[in-house]
Write a protein that holds these residues in place. Structure first.
Motif, PDB file in Angstrom:
ATOM      1  N   ARG A  70      52.658  44.928  38.730  1.00  0.00           N
ATOM      2  CA  ARG A  70      52.144  45.399  37.468  1.00  0.00           C
ATOM      3  C   ARG A  70      50.735  44.852  37.224  1.00  0.00           C
ATOM      4  O   ARG A  70      50.497  43.653  37.314  1.00  0.00           O
ATOM      5  CB  ARG A  70      53.108  44.928  36.379  1.00  0.00           C
ATOM      6  CG  ARG A  70      52.692  45.286  35.009  1.00  0.00           C
ATOM      7  CD  ARG A  70      53.751  46.138  34.352  1.00  0.00           C
ATOM      8  NE  ARG A  70      53.383  46.319  32.956  1.00  0.00           N
ATOM      9  CZ  ARG A  70      54.136  45.942  31.963  1.00  0.00           C
ATOM     10  NH1 ARG A  70      55.303  45.369  32.194  1.00  0.00           N
ATOM     11  NH2 ARG A  70      53.742  46.146  30.726  1.00  0.00           N
ATOM     12  N   THR A  71      49.812  45.740  36.918  1.00  0.00           N
ATOM     13  CA  THR A  71      48.477  45.340  36.468  1.00  0.00           C
ATOM     14  C   THR A  71      48.184  46.170  35.226  1.00  0.00           C
ATOM     15  O   THR A  71      48.745  47.247  35.059  1.00  0.00           O
ATOM     16  CB  THR A  71      47.389  45.630  37.522  1.00  0.00           C
ATOM     17  OG1 THR A  71      47.389  47.029  37.795  1.00  0.00           O
ATOM     18  CG2 THR A  71      47.599  44.859  38.811  1.00  0.00           C
TER      19      THR A  71
ATOM     20  N   LEU B 287      41.083  43.583  34.617  1.00  0.00           N
ATOM     21  CA  LEU B 287      42.352  44.049  35.163  1.00  0.00           C
ATOM     22  C   LEU B 287      43.309  42.860  35.188  1.00  0.00           C
ATOM     23  O   LEU B 287      43.244  42.006  36.076  1.00  0.00           O
ATOM     24  CB  LEU B 287      42.161  44.639  36.569  1.00  0.00           C
ATOM     25  CG  LEU B 287      43.424  45.228  37.183  1.00  0.00           C
ATOM     26  CD1 LEU B 287      43.931  46.424  36.385  1.00  0.00           C
ATOM     27  CD2 LEU B 287      43.198  45.620  38.641  1.00  0.00           C
ATOM     28  N   VAL B 288      44.185  42.821  34.176  1.00  0.00           N
ATOM     29  CA  VAL B 288      45.142  41.720  34.090  1.00  0.00           C
ATOM     30  C   VAL B 288      46.155  41.864  35.229  1.00  0.00           C
ATOM     31  O   VAL B 288      46.696  42.948  35.442  1.00  0.00           O
ATOM     32  CB  VAL B 288      45.864  41.737  32.720  1.00  0.00           C
ATOM     33  CG1 VAL B 288      46.908  40.624  32.644  1.00  0.00           C
ATOM     34  CG2 VAL B 288      44.853  41.611  31.589  1.00  0.00           C
ATOM     35  N   GLY B 289      46.358  40.791  35.956  1.00  0.00           N
ATOM     36  CA  GLY B 289      47.324  40.833  37.063  1.00  0.00           C
ATOM     37  C   GLY B 289      46.683  41.119  38.409  1.00  0.00           C
ATOM     38  O   GLY B 289      47.367  41.158  39.441  1.00  0.00           O
ATOM     39  N   ALA B 290      45.363  41.323  38.415  1.00  0.00           N
ATOM     40  CA  ALA B 290      44.689  41.710  39.668  1.00  0.00           C
ATOM     41  C   ALA B 290      44.856  40.659  40.763  1.00  0.00           C
ATOM     42  O   ALA B 290      45.056  40.997  41.934  1.00  0.00           O
ATOM     43  CB  ALA B 290      43.206  41.963  39.411  1.00  0.00           C
ATOM     44  N   ASP B 291      44.786  39.372  40.382  1.00  0.00           N
ATOM     45  CA  ASP B 291      44.823  38.324  41.409  1.00  0.00           C
ATOM     46  C   ASP B 291      46.139  38.315  42.169  1.00  0.00           C
ATOM     47  O   ASP B 291      46.180  38.025  43.359  1.00  0.00           O
ATOM     48  CB  ASP B 291      44.599  36.942  40.761  1.00  0.00           C
ATOM     49  CG  ASP B 291      43.170  36.789  40.266  1.00  0.00           C
ATOM     50  OD1 ASP B 291      42.326  37.630  40.656  1.00  0.00           O
ATOM     51  OD2 ASP B 291      42.907  35.853  39.489  1.00  0.00           O
ATOM     52  N   ALA B 292      47.211  38.627  41.453  1.00  0.00           N
ATOM     53  CA  ALA B 292      48.531  38.542  42.077  1.00  0.00           C
ATOM     54  C   ALA B 292      48.978  39.866  42.698  1.00  0.00           C
ATOM     55  O   ALA B 292      49.964  39.912  43.433  1.00  0.00           O
ATOM     56  CB  ALA B 292      49.553  38.086  41.040  1.00  0.00           C
ATOM     57  N   ALA B 293      48.259  40.949  42.399  1.00  0.00           N
ATOM     58  CA  ALA B 293      48.733  42.274  42.840  1.00  0.00           C
ATOM     59  C   ALA B 293      48.456  42.498  44.320  1.00  0.00           C
ATOM     60  O   ALA B 293      47.338  42.335  44.792  1.00  0.00           O
ATOM     61  CB  ALA B 293      48.063  43.361  42.006  1.00  0.00           C
ATOM     62  N   ARG B 294      49.491  42.891  45.037  1.00  0.00           N
ATOM     63  CA  ARG B 294      49.325  43.243  46.450  1.00  0.00           C
ATOM     64  C   ARG B 294      49.275  44.760  46.576  1.00  0.00           C
ATOM     65  O   ARG B 294      49.881  45.472  45.769  1.00  0.00           O
ATOM     66  CB  ARG B 294      50.510  42.724  47.268  1.00  0.00           C
ATOM     67  CG  ARG B 294      50.623  41.198  47.301  1.00  0.00           C
ATOM     68  CD  ARG B 294      52.067  40.753  47.420  1.00  0.00           C
ATOM     69  NE  ARG B 294      52.864  41.236  46.291  1.00  0.00           N
ATOM     70  CZ  ARG B 294      54.174  41.123  46.183  1.00  0.00           C
ATOM     71  NH1 ARG B 294      54.874  40.566  47.155  1.00  0.00           N
ATOM     72  NH2 ARG B 294      54.827  41.588  45.117  1.00  0.00           N
ATOM     73  N   PRO B 295      48.571  45.266  47.583  1.00  0.00           N
ATOM     74  CA  PRO B 295      48.561  46.715  47.780  1.00  0.00           C
ATOM     75  C   PRO B 295      49.995  47.204  48.000  1.00  0.00           C
ATOM     76  O   PRO B 295      50.795  46.492  48.620  1.00  0.00           O
ATOM     77  CB  PRO B 295      47.725  46.920  49.044  1.00  0.00           C
ATOM     78  CG  PRO B 295      47.094  45.604  49.358  1.00  0.00           C
ATOM     79  CD  PRO B 295      47.831  44.537  48.621  1.00  0.00           C
ATOM     80  N   ALA B 296      50.310  48.390  47.488  1.00  0.00           N
ATOM     81  CA  ALA B 296      51.660  48.938  47.697  1.00  0.00           C
ATOM     82  C   ALA B 296      51.857  49.201  49.188  1.00  0.00           C
ATOM     83  O   ALA B 296      50.890  49.391  49.932  1.00  0.00           O
ATOM     84  CB  ALA B 296      51.819  50.233  46.903  1.00  0.00           C
TER      85      ALA B 296
ATOM     86  N   GLN C 222      39.742  46.569  43.217  1.00  0.00           N
ATOM     87  CA  GLN C 222      40.028  45.161  42.929  1.00  0.00           C
ATOM     88  C   GLN C 222      41.322  44.676  43.569  1.00  0.00           C
ATOM     89  O   GLN C 222      41.611  43.480  43.561  1.00  0.00           O
ATOM     90  CB  GLN C 222      40.126  44.952  41.421  1.00  0.00           C
ATOM     91  CG  GLN C 222      38.774  44.877  40.746  1.00  0.00           C
ATOM     92  CD  GLN C 222      38.940  44.608  39.260  1.00  0.00           C
ATOM     93  OE1 GLN C 222      39.487  43.596  38.852  1.00  0.00           O
ATOM     94  NE2 GLN C 222      38.467  45.529  38.452  1.00  0.00           N
ATOM     95  N   ILE C 223      42.125  45.598  44.072  1.00  0.00           N
ATOM     96  CA  ILE C 223      43.385  45.165  44.696  1.00  0.00           C
ATOM     97  C   ILE C 223      43.063  44.523  46.045  1.00  0.00           C
ATOM     98  O   ILE C 223      42.329  45.084  46.852  1.00  0.00           O
ATOM     99  CB  ILE C 223      44.355  46.362  44.867  1.00  0.00           C
ATOM    100  CG1 ILE C 223      44.676  46.978  43.495  1.00  0.00           C
ATOM    101  CG2 ILE C 223      45.631  45.926  45.576  1.00  0.00           C
ATOM    102  CD1 ILE C 223      45.333  46.039  42.495  1.00  0.00           C
TER     103      ILE C 223
END
Ligand code: GDP
Ligand code: CA
Length: 328
Positions: A136-137, A172-181, A210-211
């Motif tokens: 989730r971002t 983009l909140v959550g960008a640091d933790a988001a991995r590409p699908a 940013q992902i």
């Protein structure tokens, strides 16, 4: 030919419809923006994924450019009668069914990429649509108003405020933790060419970039972008307000510089922007307004031709021996 495209909502979807008709035998993978996603009334809403899915699947409200055709708004009226907030987000009855299916599948533990595939089984968009991330971002916008300086959800700024309050920052909140699908990086690695539609460079394409790993995966590929800015203004919508927030002028030149080289190899601008230049980028001027399916297809053909030329000249260049793996 294998094509990868990144997409936001309206600008992306209309371009992709053109791309499908320009390259009917290609395998097209679309990496969709999910930074605009919002939870309302407990429903998980993915406006950009749905705009792409409905547009390519023949269910879009053509005039509006988003939401379902032949839509009604009974649920929204009933929620308003209970005084439920927010009331500024357009939620149609047919559209709500999509959000119910998505929310139920997510609650059952399916990742968003699997949910999107399931929804697309109905709509048959003709492309493989993958969300940029299963994590989730959310895009938030920092504004100052009578309540002080605070961050609000992108949709509240865009839909409720019509971007009328200056955005001081877009995060983009959550960008640091988001991995590409799953499938995102592989599709890019396997692509013969990558096309960036004229989607919003900050909150659509900029969000996907940013992902983690996405920009790095794109840089060695042949990437052609279509300018969303024509003659100093966005063709539709309020992208200028987003660009201002990141200190970028609304021009085809400034958006190209924002993406930069080595990401971009080819850049399509409108004829009035023919003077745009950047080292390492081949710029071509074409009519860039998508009036209808045919004009969108003409733009897509121009982008594809440019991309193929650039990819071919790479493969026959002096370093061709080192580039064979890219040829696909
Ligand atoms: P959104 O998520 O619905 O806002 O849609 P996108 O991010 O995919 O696209 C929005 C961008 O599309 C805006 O910056 C517009 O300027 C651009 N756009 C919309 N229609 C056209 C068009 O006909 N031609 C070009 N070149 N850009 C367009
Ligand atoms: Ca969007």
């Amino acid at each position: 030919m294998r094509i990868v495209s990144l997409a936001g909502g309206i600008g992306g979807a209309r371009f992709l419809r053109g791309l499908l008709s320009a390259a009917p035998d290609s395998e097209i993978t679309v990496i969709g923006n999910t930074g605009d996603d919002i939870t309302l009334y407990g429903l998980q809403i993915c406006p950009d994924l749905d705009t792409v899915m409905y547009t390519l699947g023949g269910g879009i409200d053509e005039e509006q450019g988003w939401g379902r055709q032949k839509e009604s708004h009974v649920v929204k009226e009933e929620l308003a009668a209970y005084g439920m907030e927010p009331q500024w987000f357009g939620l149609g009855d047919r559209d709500i069914a999509t959000h119910i299916v998505r929310t139920q599948m997510l609650a059952a533990g399916y990742p968003l990429s699997a949910v999107t595939e399931a929804l697309c089984a109905r709509w048959q968009p003709g492309v493989r649509l993958i969300p940029m991330s299963d994590d989730r971002t959310e895009t938030h916008v920092v504004v100052s108003d009578e309540r002080g300086r605070r961050a609000i959800h992108f949709q509240e700024w865009w839909v409720r405020l019509r971007a009328s309050v200056p955005a001081e920052q877009i995060i983009l909140v959550g960008a640091d933790a988001a991995r590409p699908a799953p499938g995102v990086l592989q599709a890019i690695a396997d692509a013969d060419v990558v096309i960036l539609p004229p989607s919003n460079p900050v909150v659509s394409i900029g969000t996907i970039l940013q992902i983690k790993g996405v920009r790095e995966a794109l840089e060695p590929k042949t990437v052609v972008g279509v300018s969303p800015i024509v003659g100093g203004a966005p063709v539709r919508g309020m992208a200028d307000a987003c660009l201002r927030a990141v200190g970028v002028e609304s021009s085809a030149q400034a958006v190209l510089e924002l993406y930069g080289s080595p990401l971009i190899d080819g850049w399509l601008v409108a004829e009035e922007d023919a003077g745009v230049r950047l080292d390492g980028v081949r710029v071509e001027a074409r009519p860039l307004i998508m009036y209808d399916a045919e004009s969108a297809a003409a733009i897509a053909r121009a982008a594809l031709t440019l991309a193929r030329d650039l990819a071919a000249s790479r493969n026959t260049g002096p370093q061709s021996a080192f580039r064979m793996g890219d040829a696909g």
